[in-house]
Design a protein around this motif. Structure first.
Motif, PDB file in Angstrom:
ATOM      1  N   THR A   1      48.497  27.765 111.659  1.00  0.00           N
ATOM      2  CA  THR A   1      48.271  28.635 110.540  1.00  0.00           C
ATOM      3  C   THR A   1      48.776  29.689 110.578  1.00  0.00           C
ATOM      4  O   THR A   1      48.960  30.532 111.808  1.00  0.00           O
ATOM      5  N   PRO A   2      49.503  30.338 109.435  1.00  0.00           N
ATOM      6  CA  PRO A   2      50.491  31.479 109.518  1.00  0.00           C
ATOM      7  C   PRO A   2      49.678  32.782 109.059  1.00  0.00           C
ATOM      8  O   PRO A   2      48.537  32.694 108.622  1.00  0.00           O
ATOM      9  N   TYR A   3      50.078  33.953 109.821  1.00  0.00           N
ATOM     10  CA  TYR A   3      50.100  35.124 108.811  1.00  0.00           C
ATOM     11  C   TYR A   3      51.173  35.637 108.319  1.00  0.00           C
ATOM     12  O   TYR A   3      52.346  35.242 108.711  1.00  0.00           O
ATOM     13  N   PHE A   4      51.097  36.716 107.562  1.00  0.00           N
ATOM     14  CA  PHE A   4      52.241  37.159 106.684  1.00  0.00           C
ATOM     15  C   PHE A   4      52.419  38.381 106.519  1.00  0.00           C
ATOM     16  O   PHE A   4      51.451  39.332 106.891  1.00  0.00           O
ATOM     17  N   GLN A   5      53.889  38.857 106.550  1.00  0.00           N
ATOM     18  CA  GLN A   5      54.180  40.247 106.436  1.00  0.00           C
ATOM     19  C   GLN A   5      54.984  40.180 105.147  1.00  0.00           C
ATOM     20  O   GLN A   5      55.950  39.300 104.812  1.00  0.00           O
TER      21      GLN A   5
END
Length: 421
Positions: A205-209
């Motif tokens: 699961t990704p997190y974003f910038q």
């Protein structure tokens, strides 16, 4: 979620629509694949922002883009003879040079030269670079700076260009480059068996910038893999048309640009540019697919909604996730077309992964509103180093700064990102 009024501002480009006026005035636009134009060959139809043009390569290799209609009786110059560095209308023989000057008017019998000089034909500024012919469609003499991307200076053998027209609004085509999560789902049948990193898009699961840039923004999807490393995949959105997407295998040095150009309110010309700084593209699947198809109609759909755009249900039963096995870009385009000619964004329910789309829309809306107020729009090509644009990808150790480890995009302080988890 935009209101219906804001969605109209975002999507409408024809006539006096503010978005279309802003794009025409402040930005060059890719008009046609350069390889389509042959010296003294058939003129090409170019439709942009709801208006029709004719593009042609003259005897001496120069490219001209004129309004499609002959200035005499409005017959289409797509039918014209292309010779002697001019188009000659087959209706009455009027001859218009590649520079837009009227050379001959056989239907005028007295003071022909004076009459010909009085007929104004608009010849639009053009540039040929990066396998594309670009045009500026604005008003006045203040032509904006040309977006000198790094691929524009490469030899022809280092670039593969394809395009296709799809039946939906240009923003629907553009937003694929702002949506990092769909890659591991929509394209799972292509990326799962590929070499390089792209199969990791489904690994965690990704997190974003989201980082603001003078050219637009960068959207980074970071996926901690649980082994002390993080997979980083960054897309660079360059205002207003361009999405630089990360390579599957960065060791091959191939790079890809997706370009969504407004044909009119309900049609988009999608250009795909694959390039390599050091020689011909190494990942040959894209080039081979282009060579085996019409490079100006790269992904035709055999049927519309009534035939599910040609979806192959048998292929789905046999393991292909989407049923569009022809090429990876057909999957993007079919979902964009399936949203309708202009999707109603006021009815959307956006989720965490849509942070890039939210920021991209805001940039475009802000630019259109600034134009309405007589200000320079955000993303206008003034003082921007387009040659520095990258879409980095790779593995880093957990806790490292990917901007240090994967790219040398900029000198100076790194902006604080907007975060979404």
């Amino acid at each position: 979620m935009p209101s219906k009024e804001t969605n109209e501002l975002l999507t409408q480009v024809e006539g006096d629509a503010p978005m279309g006026q802003m794009l025409r005035q402040h930005h060059w636009v890719p008009a046609v694949r350069a390889g389509k134009l042959i010296a003294d060959g058939a003129p090409a139809h170019v439709r942009l922002f709801g208006r029709d043009y004719v593009a042609f390569r003259a005897t001496d290799g120069r490219v001209g883009i004129l309004d499609e209609a002959c200035p005499h009786r409005r017959a289409s110059l797509l039918l014209a003879r292309n010779e002697d560095c001019a188009l000659t209308c087959i209706f009455h023989g009027w001859k218009i040079g590649v520079d837009g000057k009227v050379i001959d008017t056989p239907t005028q019998f007295h003071k022909k030269e004076v009459f010909a000089a009085s007929v104004k034909v608009r010849r639009y500024p053009v540039r040929e670079a990066g396998g594309l012919v670009w045009v500026w469609l604005g008003e006045g003499d203040e032509v904006p700076p040309f977006p000198d991307f790094e691929f524009n200076g490469l030899p022809a053998e280092n670039i593969v260009v394809a395009s296709t027209q799809i039946d939906c609004n240009w923003v629907q085509g553009l937003e694929a480059a702002l949506d990092p999560v769909h890659v591991g789902i929509l394209h799972s049948s292509f990326v799962g068996s590929g070499r390089g990193y792209l199969n990791l898009t489904a690994a965690a699961t990704p997190y974003f910038q989201v980082f603001p840039k003078d050219f637009g923004l960068q959207v980074a999807a970071l996926r901690p893999l649980g082994d002390g490393t993080t997979y980083v995949r960054v897309t660079s959105y360059v205002m207003p048309y361009y999405g630089f997407t990360p390579p599957n295998d960065p060791t091959l040095a191939d790079r890809t640009v997706l370009i969504a150009v407004p044909v009119d309110d309900t049609h988009t010309r999608q250009f795909f540019v694959r390039y390599n700084l050091y020689g011909p593209p190494i990942d040959n699947h894209f080039a081979e697919t282009v060579e085996a198809s019409d490079p100006d109609n790269y992904t035709p759909f055999p049927g519309g909604k009534d035939k599910a755009w040609g979806q192959d249900r048998e292929a789905m039963k046999n393991g292909h996730f989407t049923g569009f096995p022809r090429n990876i870009f057909s999957e993007d385009m079919v979902v964009q077309v399936s949203m309708g000619p202009i999707t109603d964004r006021s009815q959307e329910h956006l989720s965490e992964s849509d942070i890039g789309i939210v920021h991209g829309r805001r940039l475009l809306i802000e630019a259109a509103r600034a134009f309405q107020e007589g200000k320079r729009p955000v993303g206008a090509p003034v003082g921007i180093d387009y040659r520095s644009v990258r879409a980095p990808t790779g593995l880093i150790n957990d806790g490292e700064d990917w901007q240090v480890q994967l790219t040398t995009l900029e000198d100076g302080p790194v902006p604080e990102p907007s975060l979404a988890r």
